[in-house]
Design an enzyme around this catalytic site. Structure first.
Site, PDB file in Angstrom:
ATOM      1  N   THR A   1       0.837  -1.201   0.000  1.00 22.60           N
ATOM      2  CA  THR A   1       0.000   0.000   0.000  1.00 22.60           C
ATOM      3  C   THR A   1       0.869   1.248   0.000  1.00 22.60           C
ATOM      4  O   THR A   1       2.017   1.232   0.453  1.00 22.60           O
ATOM      5  CB  THR A   1      -0.967   0.009   1.201  1.00 22.60           C
ATOM      6  OG1 THR A   1      -0.218   0.047   2.428  1.00 22.60           O
ATOM      7  CG2 THR A   1      -1.854  -1.233   1.193  1.00 22.60           C
TER       8      THR A   1
ATOM      9  N   GLY B   1       8.730   6.760  -2.393  1.00 16.39           N
ATOM     10  CA  GLY B   1       9.338   6.593  -1.078  1.00 16.39           C
ATOM     11  C   GLY B   1       9.619   5.158  -0.685  1.00 16.39           C
ATOM     12  O   GLY B   1       9.990   4.316  -1.511  1.00 16.39           O
TER      13      GLY B   1
ATOM     14  N   GLY C   1       7.556   2.846   0.226  1.00 18.33           N
ATOM     15  CA  GLY C   1       6.632   1.898  -0.387  1.00 18.33           C
ATOM     16  C   GLY C   1       7.092   1.460  -1.761  1.00 18.33           C
ATOM     17  O   GLY C   1       7.045   0.260  -2.097  1.00 18.33           O
TER      18      GLY C   1
ATOM     19  N   SER D   1       7.311   2.662  12.825  1.00 18.68           N
ATOM     20  CA  SER D   1       8.306   3.733  12.907  1.00 18.68           C
ATOM     21  C   SER D   1       9.008   3.650  14.247  1.00 18.68           C
ATOM     22  O   SER D   1       8.441   3.148  15.233  1.00 18.68           O
ATOM     23  CB  SER D   1       7.616   5.096  12.779  1.00 18.68           C
ATOM     24  OG  SER D   1       8.485   6.153  13.118  1.00 18.68           O
TER      25      SER D   1
ATOM     26  N   TYR E   1       0.728  10.927  15.914  1.00 22.10           N
ATOM     27  CA  TYR E   1       1.412  10.012  14.999  1.00 22.10           C
ATOM     28  C   TYR E   1       2.056   8.860  15.777  1.00 22.10           C
ATOM     29  O   TYR E   1       1.906   7.682  15.406  1.00 22.10           O
ATOM     30  CB  TYR E   1       2.470  10.777  14.217  1.00 22.10           C
ATOM     31  CG  TYR E   1       3.364   9.910  13.360  1.00 22.10           C
ATOM     32  CD1 TYR E   1       2.907   9.356  12.167  1.00 22.10           C
ATOM     33  CD2 TYR E   1       4.694   9.659  13.740  1.00 22.10           C
ATOM     34  CE1 TYR E   1       3.740   8.571  11.369  1.00 22.10           C
ATOM     35  CE2 TYR E   1       5.525   8.873  12.949  1.00 22.10           C
ATOM     36  CZ  TYR E   1       5.041   8.341  11.768  1.00 22.10           C
ATOM     37  OH  TYR E   1       5.869   7.564  10.986  1.00 22.10           O
TER      38      TYR E   1
END
Length: 264
Positions: A13, A18, A20, A141, A154
């Site tokens: 997805t 970047g 992905g 992350s 986030y």
């Protein structure tokens, strides 16, 4: 080690740029059939052309869908063939003070960063289990463990991905399907380049040099003392998706350059 994913179908997805895109390219180079996803037909067309140039002969398709809503996820699911590998990379980020972050923003982050992976995993994991092989990877992350004070919303969404991936790994235990999370740190991605473009123009410094300065200022605990490349992150993901990684499940695998200061 030769990773061979021939005969496997992989959905990545948010893969038109970047991290992905780098993951999609790595999977394609390993022989997988790849399904790209982005929010527009234009971005998909550009990414498809770039991937075909990088990996000639790759079996490739693209589906435009915004995964920040149930309807967008369903649109993607309706267009999918059988999927063996799911990489939940869709996500949004941006600094915002906690006291200025309203409910709508929290909901937007939750829907995109967490619920897109929930919905796709719920739909695609049963097929993997029935075939006795599959890989699900959440791109989390280092902010999941090192919550940034200027992006609490986030960080919370990324920590949720760790809980989700661990719980799903336990839910499908013994099935031949693995579920893991990969935690990038500071990475020279398209998003980082966009964020730094004014600084590049002002200073005439290379992006890599500015990325190093950013790391040393904002993530001084970094062991490698630089930002990672998208390819370095993708290498970990491709390995986790391989048959060689069959004994790794329920893990939070860091590609953060040692930013998180612990030994586990």
């Amino acid at each position: 080690m030769k990773i061979d994913l021939s005969g496997k179908s992989a959905l990545v997805t948010a893969s038109t740029g970047g991290i992905g895109f780098a993951i999609a390219q790595g999977l394609a180079a390993s022989g997988a059939r790849v399904i790209l996803n982005g929010r527009s037909e234009d971005s998909l067309a550009r990414a498809s052309a770039k991937l075909l140039a990088a990996v000639p002969g790759v079996q490739l398709r693209g589906v435009a869908a915004d995964l920040g809503s149930d309807a967008g996820v369903q649109h993607l699911l309706d267009a999918l063939p059988e999927v063996d590998i799911l990489v939940n990379n869709a996500g949004i980020f941006g600094p915002l003070d906690f006291f200025e972050t309203d409910d709508a923003t929290w909901e937007q982050y939750w829907q995109t960063n967490v619920m897109s992976g929930v919905r796709l995993s719920r739909a695609l994991l049963p097929g993997m289990v029935s075939r006795r092989w599959g890989r699900v990877v959440f791109i989390s992350s280092e902010s999941a463990r090192n919550i940034p004070a200027d992006m609490v919303h986030y960080g919370v969404s990324k920590t949720a991905q760790l809980a989700l991936s661990r719980g799903l790994a336990k839910r499908v235990a013994g099935s031949g399907v693995t579920v893991n999370a990969v935690l990038p740190g500071p990475t020279i991605s398209d998003g980082f380049a966009e964020m730094m473009k004014d600084e590049v123009a002002r200073t005439a410094k290379p992006l890599e040099a500015l990325a190093r300065e950013f790391v040393m200022t904002h993530r001084p605990s970094s062991v490698i003392q630089r930002a990672a490349s998208v390819e370095e992150v993708a290498n970990m993901v491709v390995y986790v998706c391989s048959t060689q990684a069959s004994a790794t499940s329920g893990a939070a695998l860091r590609v953060d350059g040692g930013v998180v200061d612990d030994i586990v």
